[in-house]
Design an enzyme around this catalytic site. Structure first.
Site, PDB file in Angstrom:
ATOM      1  N   TRP A  21       0.837  -1.197   0.000  1.00 13.03           N
ATOM      2  CA  TRP A  21       0.000   0.000   0.000  1.00 13.03           C
ATOM      3  C   TRP A  21       0.875   1.251   0.000  1.00 13.03           C
ATOM      4  O   TRP A  21       1.781   1.386   0.824  1.00 13.03           O
ATOM      5  CB  TRP A  21      -0.909  -0.032   1.230  1.00 13.03           C
ATOM      6  CG  TRP A  21      -1.977   1.021   1.249  1.00 13.03           C
ATOM      7  CD1 TRP A  21      -2.369   1.826   0.240  1.00 13.03           C
ATOM      8  CD2 TRP A  21      -2.805   1.352   2.375  1.00 13.03           C
ATOM      9  NE1 TRP A  21      -3.398   2.648   0.641  1.00 13.03           N
ATOM     10  CE2 TRP A  21      -3.682   2.387   1.961  1.00 13.03           C
ATOM     11  CE3 TRP A  21      -2.895   0.881   3.678  1.00 13.03           C
ATOM     12  CZ2 TRP A  21      -4.623   2.950   2.802  1.00 13.03           C
ATOM     13  CZ3 TRP A  21      -3.840   1.448   4.531  1.00 13.03           C
ATOM     14  CH2 TRP A  21      -4.698   2.463   4.084  1.00 13.03           C
ATOM     15  N   ASP A  49       1.263  -8.632  -2.106  1.00 11.54           N
ATOM     16  CA  ASP A  49      -0.130  -8.181  -2.145  1.00 11.54           C
ATOM     17  C   ASP A  49      -0.226  -6.751  -2.650  1.00 11.54           C
ATOM     18  O   ASP A  49       0.525  -5.870  -2.220  1.00 11.54           O
ATOM     19  CB  ASP A  49      -0.736  -8.260  -0.731  1.00 11.54           C
ATOM     20  CG  ASP A  49      -2.146  -7.702  -0.673  1.00 11.54           C
ATOM     21  OD1 ASP A  49      -3.083  -8.448  -0.986  1.00 11.54           O
ATOM     22  OD2 ASP A  49      -2.299  -6.508  -0.333  1.00 11.54           O
ATOM     23  N   TYR A  54      -4.613   0.942  -5.029  1.00 11.59           N
ATOM     24  CA  TYR A  54      -3.368   1.541  -4.554  1.00 11.59           C
ATOM     25  C   TYR A  54      -2.786   2.462  -5.632  1.00 11.59           C
ATOM     26  O   TYR A  54      -2.268   2.013  -6.647  1.00 11.59           O
ATOM     27  CB  TYR A  54      -2.341   0.467  -4.192  1.00 11.59           C
ATOM     28  CG  TYR A  54      -2.755  -0.463  -3.071  1.00 11.59           C
ATOM     29  CD1 TYR A  54      -3.896  -0.218  -2.295  1.00 11.59           C
ATOM     30  CD2 TYR A  54      -2.011  -1.590  -2.779  1.00 11.59           C
ATOM     31  CE1 TYR A  54      -4.272  -1.070  -1.275  1.00 11.59           C
ATOM     32  CE2 TYR A  54      -2.369  -2.450  -1.748  1.00 11.59           C
ATOM     33  CZ  TYR A  54      -3.507  -2.194  -1.008  1.00 11.59           C
ATOM     34  OH  TYR A  54      -3.873  -3.051   0.003  1.00 11.59           O
ATOM     35  N   GLN A 164      -8.890 -11.219   3.863  1.00 15.21           N
ATOM     36  CA  GLN A 164      -7.839 -10.283   4.289  1.00 15.21           C
ATOM     37  C   GLN A 164      -8.463  -9.173   5.130  1.00 15.21           C
ATOM     38  O   GLN A 164      -9.339  -8.452   4.657  1.00 15.21           O
ATOM     39  CB  GLN A 164      -7.145  -9.686   3.060  1.00 15.21           C
ATOM     40  CG  GLN A 164      -5.997  -8.763   3.416  1.00 15.21           C
ATOM     41  CD  GLN A 164      -5.343  -8.136   2.201  1.00 15.21           C
ATOM     42  OE1 GLN A 164      -5.207  -6.914   2.113  1.00 15.21           O
ATOM     43  NE2 GLN A 164      -4.919  -8.964   1.244  1.00 15.21           N
ATOM     44  N   TYR A 192      -3.633  -7.563   7.315  1.00  9.96           N
ATOM     45  CA  TYR A 192      -2.970  -6.370   6.794  1.00  9.96           C
ATOM     46  C   TYR A 192      -2.724  -5.370   7.906  1.00  9.96           C
ATOM     47  O   TYR A 192      -3.336  -5.430   8.970  1.00  9.96           O
ATOM     48  CB  TYR A 192      -3.739  -5.762   5.618  1.00  9.96           C
ATOM     49  CG  TYR A 192      -5.028  -5.018   5.895  1.00  9.96           C
ATOM     50  CD1 TYR A 192      -5.037  -3.707   6.357  1.00  9.96           C
ATOM     51  CD2 TYR A 192      -6.263  -5.603   5.624  1.00  9.96           C
ATOM     52  CE1 TYR A 192      -6.212  -3.004   6.567  1.00  9.96           C
ATOM     53  CE2 TYR A 192      -7.452  -4.920   5.824  1.00  9.96           C
ATOM     54  CZ  TYR A 192      -7.424  -3.613   6.305  1.00  9.96           C
ATOM     55  OH  TYR A 192      -8.601  -2.922   6.516  1.00  9.96           O
ATOM     56  N   ARG A 197       0.483   0.241  10.674  1.00  6.90           N
ATOM     57  CA  ARG A 197       1.142   1.242   9.825  1.00  6.90           C
ATOM     58  C   ARG A 197       2.257   1.974  10.581  1.00  6.90           C
ATOM     59  O   ARG A 197       2.450   3.178  10.435  1.00  6.90           O
ATOM     60  CB  ARG A 197       0.118   2.229   9.270  1.00  6.90           C
ATOM     61  CG  ARG A 197      -0.931   1.578   8.389  1.00  6.90           C
ATOM     62  CD  ARG A 197      -1.884   2.596   7.804  1.00  6.90           C
ATOM     63  NE  ARG A 197      -1.214   3.439   6.813  1.00  6.90           N
ATOM     64  CZ  ARG A 197      -1.763   4.516   6.261  1.00  6.90           C
ATOM     65  NH1 ARG A 197      -2.990   4.868   6.590  1.00  6.90           N
ATOM     66  NH2 ARG A 197      -1.107   5.229   5.382  1.00  6.90           N
TER      67      ARG A 197
END
Length: 278
Positions: A21, A49, A54, A164, A192, A197
């Site tokens: 991402w 992935d 994205y 996911q 994910y 992050r």
């Protein structure tokens, strides 16, 4: 070396993969990101992935170049927008993704989240893509337990290979009912944002366990997400050094005392919560 997870259809995939991402969106970072992705594949993180969402295709175009010469080593995953997930739309979207990724097939194609298109239509489109050899398996993303029940009540829905979802130490809601549902149906959970992050605090218990295992705090968080057989974990690493650290997380074995300490700091859910998304 990353362990393996077997999808319902029999495909073996790396338990620790690569998320992408926001990759491929900054020209000045392209060389560094390319080096990182290629290193990850060589280190055994062979599940990569991405999604048409994205960068509106920019990430897929980036991977089409970054994975040059490595396609046969990679288990390639992409995702379709809900508004493109009609019977014909999902086929067209997949073909666009294939062109951007410079490949003739996806190993796994996911519906990115629930939309207004009936699941039956999307499944027919997915199955058409399988028949054409353009995808090998299909699955879903961001589906809560009731969504999974509806999927399995839809003709062909039982062919779903994975779900996911957002899952990490601070987002443990899936453990209440979704994770048990997936385990009952022998379907892997693909996690994910396993280190939120990069927002997980690298102090406290994560720092203590990192010192114990001669590791980094984020490696402990990844090892925790990998603790259950059947979990697939897809952290992103834009730099080679970070990718090497991610790969090292699969060598960390957390013991019962470690897991208890993490439970105390990041409590498991005490009630059902709606599935969270990023």
């Amino acid at each position: 070396m990353s362990g393996k997870v077997v999808l319902p259809g029999g495909s073996k995939v790396s338990a620790l993969g690569i998320g992408t991402w926001m990759m491929g969106e900054r020209p000045e970072a392209r060389a560094e990101e390319t080096e990182s992705v290629r290193l990850g594949v060589e280190l055994g993180l062979k599940l990569v992935d991405t999604a048409e969402m994205y960068g509106e295709g920019a990430c897929e175009r980036f991977l089409g170049e970054a994975l040059a010469g490595l396609r046969d080593k990679v288990f390639l995953v992409s995702k379709v927008y809900p508004h493109n997930a009609s019977r014909a739309g999902v086929v067209s979207a997949c073909e666009r993704s294939l062109r951007r990724l410079k490949t003739d097939h996806l190993d796994l194609y996911l519906l990115h989240w629930r939309g207004s298109v009936p699941l039956a239509e999307t499944i027919i489109g997915f199955e058409q893509l399988k028949t054409q050899g353009k995808i090998r398996d299909w699955g879903v993303s961001n589906f809560d337990t009731d969504d999974m029940n509806e999927l399995f009540q839809t003709p062909g829905g039982e062919a779903c290979a994975t779900n996911q979802v957002l899952y990490n130490l601070t987002r443990r809601g899936p453990e209440w009912d979704l994770l048990p549902w997936l385990q009952e149906h022998e379907m892997p959970l693909m996690a994910y944002s396993p280190i939120e992050r990069g927002r997980l605090k690298s102090t406290g218990v994560l720092a203590d366990l990192a010192a114990k295992h001669n590791a980094r705090p984020y490696q402990i968080a990844l090892a925790w997400a990998l603790r259950m057989p059947g979990n697939i974990v897809i952290p992103k690493a834009s730099r080679a050094a970070h990718m090497r650290e991610n790969a090292g997380a699969s060598d960390i074995a957390l013991d019962a005392e470690d897991l208890a300490a993490l439970d105390a700091a990041f409590p498991p859910p005490s009630r059902r919560r709606a599935l969270e998304m990023l």
